[in-house]
Design an enzyme around this catalytic site. Structure first.
Site, PDB file in Angstrom:
ATOM      1  N   TYR A 138      -0.533  -2.145   2.777  1.00  0.00           N
ATOM      2  CA  TYR A 138      -1.994  -2.170   2.863  1.00  0.00           C
ATOM      3  C   TYR A 138      -2.533  -0.838   2.348  1.00  0.00           C
ATOM      4  O   TYR A 138      -2.033   0.234   2.722  1.00  0.00           O
ATOM      5  CB  TYR A 138      -2.422  -2.374   4.322  1.00  0.00           C
ATOM      6  CG  TYR A 138      -3.928  -2.366   4.507  1.00  0.00           C
ATOM      7  CD1 TYR A 138      -4.650  -3.553   4.490  1.00  0.00           C
ATOM      8  CD2 TYR A 138      -4.622  -1.171   4.696  1.00  0.00           C
ATOM      9  CE1 TYR A 138      -6.024  -3.552   4.652  1.00  0.00           C
ATOM     10  CE2 TYR A 138      -5.998  -1.163   4.857  1.00  0.00           C
ATOM     11  CZ  TYR A 138      -6.695  -2.352   4.832  1.00  0.00           C
ATOM     12  OH  TYR A 138      -8.054  -2.340   4.983  1.00  0.00           O
ATOM     13  N   GLU A 142     -10.385  -2.621  -0.997  1.00  0.00           N
ATOM     14  CA  GLU A 142      -9.253  -2.929  -0.135  1.00  0.00           C
ATOM     15  C   GLU A 142      -8.210  -3.736  -0.892  1.00  0.00           C
ATOM     16  O   GLU A 142      -8.523  -4.782  -1.451  1.00  0.00           O
ATOM     17  CB  GLU A 142      -9.751  -3.740   1.079  1.00  0.00           C
ATOM     18  CG  GLU A 142      -8.684  -4.049   2.091  1.00  0.00           C
ATOM     19  CD  GLU A 142      -9.208  -4.942   3.213  1.00  0.00           C
ATOM     20  OE1 GLU A 142      -9.679  -6.057   2.917  1.00  0.00           O
ATOM     21  OE2 GLU A 142      -9.163  -4.499   4.367  1.00  0.00           O
TER      22      GLU A 142
END
Ligand code: GDP
Ligand code: MN
Length: 396
Positions: free
Chosen positions: A119, A207
């Site tokens: 991530y 993101e």
């Protein structure tokens, strides 16, 4: 302003960030050609909506199939079939709400072989007034779970804008992501390029989840969400061109056309206020009385009759609204002019829910007189507390 994954990946590509080859499909009849243009052996078919959690989502219509909004196929032919099954259907994820979102676009990609799912995100940390990186080795579809139960698995660091991005930032991210070998160098250029994109395009959020390490040890962005600062769109026409109005709340879209600051909420009391601070205070006092505001609405300082009419139309088109509270401070604007605007507007939109009006400021007595003599079913309030009590009483 949000954009679609496929548009975000186009931007990533422009900034030299590794993404898979893919094709966006807007019409069912183009799915076959698009899939055939890509090399297998695996194709990933992804519903494009402005919401995450697609992989774990499901479709409202049975003919869309029982899989979620991210489907992996072994032939170009079945990629085309899955595209057609999802187009025009409603995808429900934990971010869309129960009503889901209509899928109008599909992205078909060459599938990647995943070794690890990581991530990586960039966001504006308001408490630090800086752009921050957020890294985790636990990428993939359960990142919210990780944040809630294993916060130590999430590492962040902020960038000093005067110093800008430096090689040590890239190394720091590589360490946080537990990268090895050639992917460390790739991470350093990834961090640099993402930061450049973020700053140059006035992003609010970028993101990448998952960022993957492929079987062959390379980094690749498998999913990307980007949001941009709406106040900076005037200087980023290439970003503004990516706006998909069909993804936006229709009431908010209508409000923006009339230069009204409107945010839809899910309560029962519609609010019409001038000034953002007063609007916040109005929402607070409604909550204090145990009710929920249906919206935030700032009609602005120079509220004209037309704006008041539009504001009433938007508020009353919300079927959850059981009463309306108008709270206006007549500073630059005189209360009698506002009162005339409210009376005209209430007549024009044929108000069917109770309306409480609190006016304060210049010519307030004249304003109240206009409202009480209008013959309309409007309740006049003396102050903010009184107004809240009165509107709540009408719908209790
Ligand atoms: P989201 O659920 O909306 O966040 O959609 P993502 O694009 O993140 O996809 C969800 C999941 O599908 C990812 O976490 C991956 O596990 C899987 N996935 C997506 N693309 C690929 C791919 O190219 N190959 C493989 N094997 N899995 C993929
Ligand atoms: Mn994702």
């Amino acid at each position: 302003m949000n954009i679609h994954e496929y548009q975000a990946k186009e931007l990533l590509r422009l900034y030299g960030v590794p993404v898979a080859e893919g094709r966006a499909v807007l019409r069912a009849e183009d799915a076959k050609t698009a899939a055939a243009e890509l090399d297998g052996p695996v194709w990933v078919v992804k519903a494009q909506i402005h919401a995450g959690g697609r992989g774990k989502g499901f479709f409202k219509e049975a003919d869309a199939g029982s899989d979620g909004g991210v489907r992996i196929t072994r032939t170009a032919e079945s990629a085309a079939i899955e595209s057609r099954r999802m187009l025009g259907r409603t995808l429900i994820t934990h971010q869309t709400g129960a009503e889901g979102k209509l899928v109008n676009r599909i992205y078909i990609e060459e599938g990647a072989e995943i070794e690890r799912e990581l991530y990586l995100a960039l966001l504006i940390d308001r408490s630090k007034s800086r752009v921050s990186f957020v890294c985790s080795t636990e990428g993939g579809m359960d990142i919210e779970q990780v944040a809630a139960t294993q916060p130590d698995k999430i590492k962040t660091f902020a960038i000093d804008p005067a110093m800008g991005i430096q090689p040590f930032h890239g190394r720091r991210a590589a360490t946080a992501l537990k990268l090895e070998g050639k992917s460390i160098k790739e991470c350093m250029s990834l961090i640099k390029n993402l930061y450049k994109l973020f700053v140059e395009k006035d992003a609010e959020l970028l993101e990448v989840n998952p960022l993957i390490v492929t079987r062959s040890g390379h980094l690749k962005c498998l999913d990307c969400k980007m949001a941009f600062d709406s106040n900076a769109l005037y200087r980023n026409p290439s970003i503004l061109a990516l706006r998909d109005e069909s993804e936006e709340n229709p009431k908010e879209l209508e409000a923006s056309k009339h230069d009204l600051s409107y945010i839809a909420l899910d309560g029962e009391i519609g609010c019409m206020v001038n000034g953002a601070g007063l609007a916040m205070a109005t929402m607070d006092i409604i909550k204090l009385r145990g009710f929920e505001p249906a919206n935030f609405l700032d009609i602005g300082g120079g509220a004209t009759r037309e704006k008041v009419v539009e504001a009433f139309k938007i508020i009353t088109s919300d079927t959850n609204v059981k009463g309306i509270l108008v709270n206006i401070f007549g500073g630059i604007m005189r209360c009698d002019i506002i009162a005339n605007g409210i009376v005209d507007a209430a007549k024009e939109v044929k108000l069917e829910v109770p309306l409480v009006v609190r006016l304060e400021g210049t010519n307030v007595e004249k304003g109240k007189k206009i409202i009480s003599e209008s013959g309309l079913n409007v309740i006049v309030a003396d102050n903010l507390g009184d107004a809240a009590t009165k509107i709540v009483a009408t719908i209790r």
